[in-house]
Design a protein around this motif. Structure first.
Motif, short mmCIF file in Angstrom:
data_model
loop_
_atom_site.label_atom_id
_atom_site.label_comp_id
_atom_site.label_asym_id
_atom_site.label_seq_id
_atom_site.Cartn_x
_atom_site.Cartn_y
_atom_site.Cartn_z
N UNK A 187 1.65 -8.58 -1.52
CA UNK A 187 1.66 -9.81 -0.67
C UNK A 187 0.39 -10.09 -0.01
N UNK A 188 -0.62 -9.17 -0.43
CA UNK A 188 -2.08 -9.57 0.02
C UNK A 188 -2.82 -10.77 -0.35
N UNK A 189 -2.48 -11.37 -1.36
CA UNK A 189 -3.14 -12.62 -2.00
C UNK A 189 -2.62 -13.68 -0.97
N UNK A 190 -1.52 -14.00 -0.46
CA UNK A 190 -1.14 -14.76 0.56
C UNK A 190 -2.04 -14.77 1.79
N UNK A 191 -1.90 -13.62 2.27
CA UNK A 191 -2.62 -13.62 3.87
C UNK A 191 -4.13 -13.66 3.46
N UNK A 192 -4.53 -13.14 2.54
CA UNK A 192 -5.99 -13.15 2.27
C UNK A 192 -6.55 -14.70 2.30
N UNK A 193 -5.95 -15.52 1.31
CA UNK A 193 -6.14 -16.88 1.53
C UNK A 193 -5.51 -17.64 2.85
N UNK A 194 -4.42 -17.29 3.29
CA UNK A 194 -3.79 -17.88 4.57
C UNK A 194 -4.43 -17.43 5.81
N UNK A 195 -4.43 -16.16 5.92
CA UNK A 195 -5.11 -15.50 7.15
C UNK A 195 -6.38 -16.04 7.41
N UNK A 196 -7.21 -16.04 6.27
CA UNK A 196 -8.42 -16.70 6.29
C UNK A 196 -8.55 -18.08 6.91
N UNK A 197 -7.57 -18.91 6.46
CA UNK A 197 -7.44 -20.18 6.63
C UNK A 197 -6.89 -20.41 8.33
N UNK A 198 -6.00 -19.43 8.82
CA UNK A 198 -5.57 -19.42 9.95
C UNK A 198 -6.52 -19.16 10.95
N UNK A 199 -7.24 -17.96 10.58
CA UNK A 199 -8.41 -17.27 11.71
C UNK A 199 -9.45 -18.67 11.91
N UNK A 200 -9.78 -19.42 10.59
CA UNK A 200 -10.66 -20.29 10.49
C UNK A 200 -10.30 -21.47 11.67
#
Length: 299
Positions: free
Chosen positions: A75-88
């Protein structure tokens, strides 16, 4: 209480928001790459039925045996895109709020409470993005031999079909908003207090002079205070987001609290705490260091 910042890093140029967003995205990507294996172990411990695992080491052994090293990055693809957006979002809203207070106070230093408020607003805004992203990530992370979902898009589609938007995709929104608001308030206030302490010791220093090693250390300590402060709420959220889609056990957060406390007592709200704390230092240290260094490079 007032934190004396000799030279607050607050600028008001038109491109600042874009710089904040980009630097936050870089910090989020670093956080995922460093922290994902720890997070997978944490989620498995939090969501598995009582007795499935004998602790974090048992999760690691079973993951390696049944799924191999790649299992830690499920499930890394989801957090890689998602967490990048969240931390942004987290960092850009926090920086925006700092500039808001800076303007309101006429350049006077912000208090610790005001730094907390900046982080809390950032957390609340981020909660609406983090909730569905984490829900999909957790569903993918907790898949074992039975593969219910063929990736994040398939997971989103199936959750939406079965439970809709707010009952399904946004399941766990209330505990997520609480966790993000209180947690990020603590998180950013801790970090700013540590930075200010350094600047107060040597008034010839500026924020840009603080070493990468110290940025990592302060980010790690901020991660500790974040998780120590709100971990039980994260357990409640994870239980809601791993509940059965077809026959849910829980109607809401209160049901989860009763169930966890009834079966395991207070210690049930701290399942998976050790891998979370082990993750906190490297993941959050990398996040803050990459954010600050990227901002310095952007000017």
């Amino acid at each position: 209480m007032t934190i004396e910042l000799e030279e607050p890093p607050l600028t008001h140029d038109n491109n600042q928001v874009f710089k904040d967003l980009f630097a936050g995205t870089m910090g989020g990507i670093a956080q995922v790459l460093v922290g994902q294996p720890f997070d997978t172990v944490k989620v498995r411990l939090q969501s598995a039925p009582e007795g499935t695992y004998n602790g974090a080491l048992d999760v690691i052994k079973q993951l390696l045996k049944n799924e191999g090293p790649r299992g830690f990055y499920k499930g890394t693809l989801t957090p890689l895109v998602g967490v990048g957006a969240c931390v942004s979002v987290q960092f850009s809203v926090n920086e925006f709020m700092k500039r808001y207070y800076d303007k309101k106070l006429g350049g006077q230093p912000l208090s610790l409470l005001q730094f907390f408020n900046c982080g809390a607003v950032a957390g609340f805004a981020n909660g609406f993005l983090a909730s569905p992203i984490e829900h999909i990530r957790i569903r993918l992370q907790t898949q074992t031999s039975t593969k219910a979902f063929n990736g994040p898009i398939d997971c989103f589609s199936k959750i939406y079909q079965q439970q809709g938007l707010f009952g399904g995709i946004y399941k766990g929104l209330i505990p997520t908003l609480f966790r993000e608001s209180v947690g990020l308030g603590i998180y950013f206030a801790t970090y700013e207090a540590l930075i200010a302490r350094d600047l107060a010791k040597d008034r010839s220093l500026t924020r840009a002079d603080i070493s990468s090693l110290k940025l990592c250390l302060y980010g790690g300590l901020s991660g500790y205070t974040l998780w120590i402060g709100i971990y039980p709420v994260d357990v409640i959220k994870s239980k809601l987001q791993t509940d059965s889609l077809s026959k849910p056990t829980f109607k809401g957060s209160l049901d989860v609290i009763r169930s966890v406390y009834g079966s395991s007592g207070i210690k049930g709200f701290y399942r998976g705490f050790i891998p979370t704390i082990l993750r906190a230092a490297p993941a959050n240290g990398a996040t803050f260091a990459v954010f600050e260094i990227t901002m310095r490079m952007l000017g």
